[in-house]
Design an enzyme around this catalytic site. Sequence first.
Site, PDB file in Angstrom:
ATOM      1  N   LEU A  75     -74.785  61.633  57.639  1.00 15.93           N
ATOM      2  CA  LEU A  75     -74.692  61.141  58.789  1.00 15.93           C
ATOM      3  C   LEU A  75     -73.420  61.060  59.435  1.00 15.93           C
ATOM      4  O   LEU A  75     -72.991  60.326  60.531  1.00 15.93           O
ATOM      5  CB  LEU A  75     -75.423  59.763  58.728  1.00 15.93           C
ATOM      6  N   CYS A  76     -72.318  61.646  58.581  1.00 14.31           N
ATOM      7  CA  CYS A  76     -71.022  61.850  58.947  1.00 14.31           C
ATOM      8  C   CYS A  76     -70.772  62.695  59.989  1.00 14.31           C
ATOM      9  O   CYS A  76     -71.522  63.526  59.860  1.00 14.31           O
ATOM     10  CB  CYS A  76     -70.067  62.087  57.854  1.00 14.31           C
ATOM     11  N   HIS A  77     -69.908  62.576  61.066  1.00 13.71           N
ATOM     12  CA  HIS A  77     -69.548  63.311  61.931  1.00 13.71           C
ATOM     13  C   HIS A  77     -68.597  64.484  61.283  1.00 13.71           C
ATOM     14  O   HIS A  77     -67.716  64.157  60.878  1.00 13.71           O
ATOM     15  CB  HIS A  77     -68.855  62.632  63.151  1.00 13.71           C
ATOM     16  N   GLU A 114     -63.892  60.845  54.711  1.00 15.88           N
ATOM     17  CA  GLU A 114     -63.058  61.787  54.369  1.00 15.88           C
ATOM     18  C   GLU A 114     -62.198  61.481  53.354  1.00 15.88           C
ATOM     19  O   GLU A 114     -62.138  62.260  52.340  1.00 15.88           O
ATOM     20  CB  GLU A 114     -62.615  62.496  55.465  1.00 15.88           C
ATOM     21  N   ASP A 128     -63.032  68.053  35.407  1.00 12.18           N
ATOM     22  CA  ASP A 128     -63.830  69.404  34.975  1.00 12.18           C
ATOM     23  C   ASP A 128     -62.591  70.074  34.155  1.00 12.18           C
ATOM     24  O   ASP A 128     -62.923  70.735  33.374  1.00 12.18           O
ATOM     25  CB  ASP A 128     -64.336  70.180  36.381  1.00 12.18           C
TER      26      ASP A 128
END
Length: 160
Positions: A75-77, A114, A128
Amino acid sequence: MSGLSHINAQGEANMVDISDKAVSTREAVAVGYLNVNDEVLDAIREDRVAKGDVLAVARIAGIQGAKRCADLIPLCHPLALSKVDIQFDIQAEQKRIEVRCRCKLAGKTGVEMEALTGVNVTLLTLFDMCKALDPSMQMTQIGVLQKQGGKTGHWERANQ
């Protein structure tokens, strides 16, 4: 129904309508830590990790992660970020690497997600690239340190 902005009156998931919000400069800083052993710290500092320049690759990954936040969090813009900055602090005494991500834009909604995504992707990339040296590494204390802009103005986490 719930007072949560991502739930509509019927209790369904809902992307918030920001079309009537004012554009303002918005900025957020998030932080997280990767707890590692001495071997990892030494290998990073001496640039002898087999997979390459760990910090350079992780920085690029974090920037890309912040830019792709809306693709990962439903639901992030989608935002046109004007700045993403990833910084590292190797904290040998605590046996950890601090990652900070600062995101900035002129827009109608905040950039906390973000910044958090940037931190997490950076930490995952560090993990990683170093997992052969220390598979027991842990990502910890991930959170927003501060944000500014919008109707709530400046906010800063207590006890930084």
